[in-house]
Design a protein around this motif. Structure first.
Motif, PDB file in Angstrom:
ATOM      1  N   LEU A   1     -70.754 -50.129  65.189  1.00  2.06           N
ATOM      2  CA  LEU A   1     -69.485 -50.227  65.001  1.00  2.06           C
ATOM      3  C   LEU A   1     -68.784 -48.894  65.250  1.00  2.06           C
ATOM      4  CD1 LEU A   1     -69.283 -52.939  62.295  1.00  2.06           C
ATOM      5  CD2 LEU A   1     -68.593 -53.287  64.474  1.00  2.06           C
ATOM      6  N   LEU A   2     -69.551 -47.906  64.903  1.00  4.30           N
ATOM      7  CA  LEU A   2     -68.879 -46.572  64.919  1.00  4.30           C
ATOM      8  C   LEU A   2     -69.086 -45.831  66.185  1.00  4.30           C
ATOM      9  CD1 LEU A   2     -70.258 -44.995  61.414  1.00  4.30           C
ATOM     10  CD2 LEU A   2     -68.106 -45.447  61.952  1.00  4.30           C
ATOM     11  N   PHE A   3     -69.941 -46.357  67.063  1.00  9.97           N
ATOM     12  CA  PHE A   3     -70.338 -45.633  68.041  1.00  9.97           C
ATOM     13  C   PHE A   3     -68.860 -45.456  69.208  1.00  9.97           C
ATOM     14  CE2 PHE A   3     -71.824 -45.958  72.753  1.00  9.97           C
ATOM     15  CZ  PHE A   3     -72.876 -44.775  72.792  1.00  9.97           C
ATOM     16  N   PRO A   4     -68.161 -46.307  69.236  1.00 11.09           N
ATOM     17  CA  PRO A   4     -67.143 -46.020  70.238  1.00 11.09           C
ATOM     18  C   PRO A   4     -66.383 -44.662  69.688  1.00 11.09           C
ATOM     19  CG  PRO A   4     -67.329 -48.404  69.906  1.00 11.09           C
ATOM     20  CD  PRO A   4     -68.352 -47.879  69.037  1.00 11.09           C
ATOM     21  N   LEU A   5     -66.147 -44.708  68.121  1.00  9.91           N
ATOM     22  CA  LEU A   5     -65.434 -43.708  67.845  1.00  9.91           C
ATOM     23  C   LEU A   5     -66.211 -42.478  67.973  1.00  9.91           C
ATOM     24  CD1 LEU A   5     -63.404 -42.553  65.941  1.00  9.91           C
ATOM     25  CD2 LEU A   5     -64.667 -43.144  63.671  1.00  9.91           C
ATOM     26  N   LEU A   6     -67.565 -42.477  67.730  1.00  9.30           N
ATOM     27  CA  LEU A   6     -68.330 -41.358  68.025  1.00  9.30           C
ATOM     28  C   LEU A   6     -68.360 -40.714  69.286  1.00  9.30           C
ATOM     29  CD1 LEU A   6     -71.564 -42.246  66.197  1.00  9.30           C
ATOM     30  CD2 LEU A   6     -69.942 -40.674  65.222  1.00  9.30           C
ATOM     31  N   LEU A   7     -68.258 -41.700  70.654  1.00  8.43           N
ATOM     32  CA  LEU A   7     -68.126 -41.337  71.898  1.00  8.43           C
ATOM     33  C   LEU A   7     -66.765 -40.501  71.866  1.00  8.43           C
ATOM     34  CD1 LEU A   7     -69.497 -44.124  73.976  1.00  8.43           C
ATOM     35  CD2 LEU A   7     -70.338 -41.977  73.540  1.00  8.43           C
ATOM     36  N   PHE A   8     -65.527 -41.304  71.225  1.00 12.37           N
ATOM     37  CA  PHE A   8     -64.298 -40.684  71.327  1.00 12.37           C
ATOM     38  C   PHE A   8     -64.323 -39.098  70.831  1.00 12.37           C
ATOM     39  CE2 PHE A   8     -60.188 -39.460  69.443  1.00 12.37           C
ATOM     40  CZ  PHE A   8     -59.475 -39.745  70.395  1.00 12.37           C
ATOM     41  N   VAL A   9     -64.958 -38.724  69.714  1.00 11.57           N
ATOM     42  CA  VAL A   9     -64.912 -37.538  69.273  1.00 11.57           C
ATOM     43  C   VAL A   9     -65.715 -36.506  70.207  1.00 11.57           C
ATOM     44  CG1 VAL A   9     -65.732 -35.910  67.229  1.00 11.57           C
ATOM     45  CG2 VAL A   9     -64.501 -38.461  66.872  1.00 11.57           C
TER      46      VAL A   9
END
Length: 424
Positions: free
Chosen positions: A209-217
């Motif tokens: 669930l966090l992965f897309p946010l991690l990619l964004f950062v």
């Protein structure tokens, strides 16, 4: 995590063992190779054009299979670890002979699987500007790939835990267990476990669930800021604990393990790095980074090591990421050849299934079968190893044929039903 060591029959470490998904889709002269981890994502490796494309595509596929081989070996180590763990009481001050202490580091297998998961998930985004291709699409593919075999293994584990041997000191699973584990919420809600290895699936689900946010950062501010944002709060939390040694509970392990997942994510940048960077001796870097951590564990002993896994996890993750970078760049060649050998490659192809179902088998042999014929200690261990290991491997291979491979080969219910109809 510490729970797995303080109460070994509650939930023991494992990886969320992993399994490679390989396929090639050709359109014109572009080659794409897909690979997936049981708790990771598919890798879409696009090769260049022309003759270089063919050579690079073959090389990419070989390197990808090398990662699958690492998954297979790590999963096999987890099985050995559990054979050892449930045979000899007293962990971490185990009653096992000293020459078997090399089997005690099942926790590090979890860390490795998480690093590998982050690496595998990030390869395709790294090749496409660190973009995931859509949050919804990513999560649907992950659910399609992970949940069907997980739910099948959950049903198997419930039956064994109810009727043969409980998976936890807290007794057989309850209705709450079915709800919590069915929703993959075990890292957020406590319930009697049907399978001690399932805790890491819950951790990985949260990291997905966090992965897309991690990619964004990663895309907007870079790798260094991403690592700092995820790792510094964990370090501060550790330093604020009594004696700077946090004690983990039964849940909420994902925040602590997020840095090791991110270590794999940022390591995936090697696939798009310059030739000069790719030619660096990543394998040797991995050895040099791991040696101080391993030496500290050896000199301090098993009890100290287990009590300080909070710090060891973070310290060992960079070495693991560099090992993956080495294999992804085809070095060292002798290791890549080993990892791409047919038996290792085959083991990697169903390592997720092996991870999911092996523990109930091991516990059944250790606690129900072996005591009938052998005295405790080494006799039980050797019997468990000779029976539970091959049964787990063969059982996982069959399990994967039924519950895992169809979902790896087909990306929708329509495709799956059509494939089953043709098979019939």
């Amino acid at each position: 995590m510490a729970r797995a060591y303080r109460r070994p029959h509650g939930a023991a470490p494992a990886e969320a063992a992993v399994c490679g998904e390989r396929g090639a889709q050709r359109k014109g002269r572009t080659i794409s190779v897909n690979s997936s981890h049981p708790v990771s994502s598919s890798l879409d490796l696009a090769a260049p054009m022309g003759q270089e494309a063919k050579a690079s595509g073959t090389q990419d596929r070989r390197q990808l299979v090398g990662l699958d081989g690492l998954r297979g070996l790590a999963a096999l180590y987890v099985v050995l670890f559990h054979c050892w763990l449930y045979t000899f009481p007293g962990f971490p001050d185990s009653s096992a002979p000293p020459w078997l202490e090399g089997l005690m580091f099942g926790r590090l297998a979890v860390v490795f699987f998480l690093v590998l998961s982050g690496f595998s998930l990030a390869v395709s985004p790294a090749r496409h500007g660190w973009r995931s291709g859509g949050v919804g699409r990513f999560l649907r593919r992950r659910a399609w790939r992970i949940l069907p075999p997980y739910w099948a293994a959950l049903a198997m584990s419930l039956i064994i835990s109810w009727f043969i041997v409980p998976a936890s000191h807290s007794g057989p699973p309850t209705g709450t267990s079915i709800l919590v584990y069915g929703l993959v919420a075990q890292d957020m809600v406590t319930a009697p476990t049907p399978n001690g290895a399932f805790w890491s699936i819950g951790v990985e689900a949260e990291l997905y669930l966090l992965f897309p946010l991690l990619l964004f950062v990663r895309r907007r501010v870079g790798a260094a800021v991403l690592v700092a944002c995820v790792t510094v709060p964990v370090i501060l939390r550790g330093l604020a604990a009594a004696n700077a040694s946090p004690v983990e509970g039964d849940n909420w392990l994902a925040p602590h393990l997020a840095p090791v997942f991110v270590a794999g994510l940022v390591g995936a940048a090697v696939v798009t790095a310059s030739d000069r960077v790719r030619r660096l001796p990543w394998g040797w870097f991995a050895v040099l980074a791991a040696l101080p951590v391993l030496a500290l564990g050896v000199t301090q002993g098993s009890v100290w090591t287990v009590k300080h896994y909070f710090w060891i996890d973070i310290a060992i993750a960079p070495a693991m990421s560099m090992l993956l970078a080495a294999v992804a760049t085809g070095r060292p060649a002798i290791l890549v050849r080993l990892l791409t050998a047919r038996p290792i490659r085959s083991l990697g192809s169903f390592s997720y299934s092996l991870y999911l179902i092996h523990l109930p088998i091991v516990m059944t042999v250790v606690r129900r079968v072996a005591p009938r014929f052998f005295s405790p200690g080494l006799p039980v261990f050797w019997f468990t190893l000779s029976v539970a290991l091959p049964v787990s491997v063969l059982g996982a291979w069959l399990f994967s044929k039924i519950f895992e491979m169809p979902f790896k080969r087909n990306r929708s219910w329509r495709s799956l039903i059509e494939a089953l109809s043709r098979g019939a």
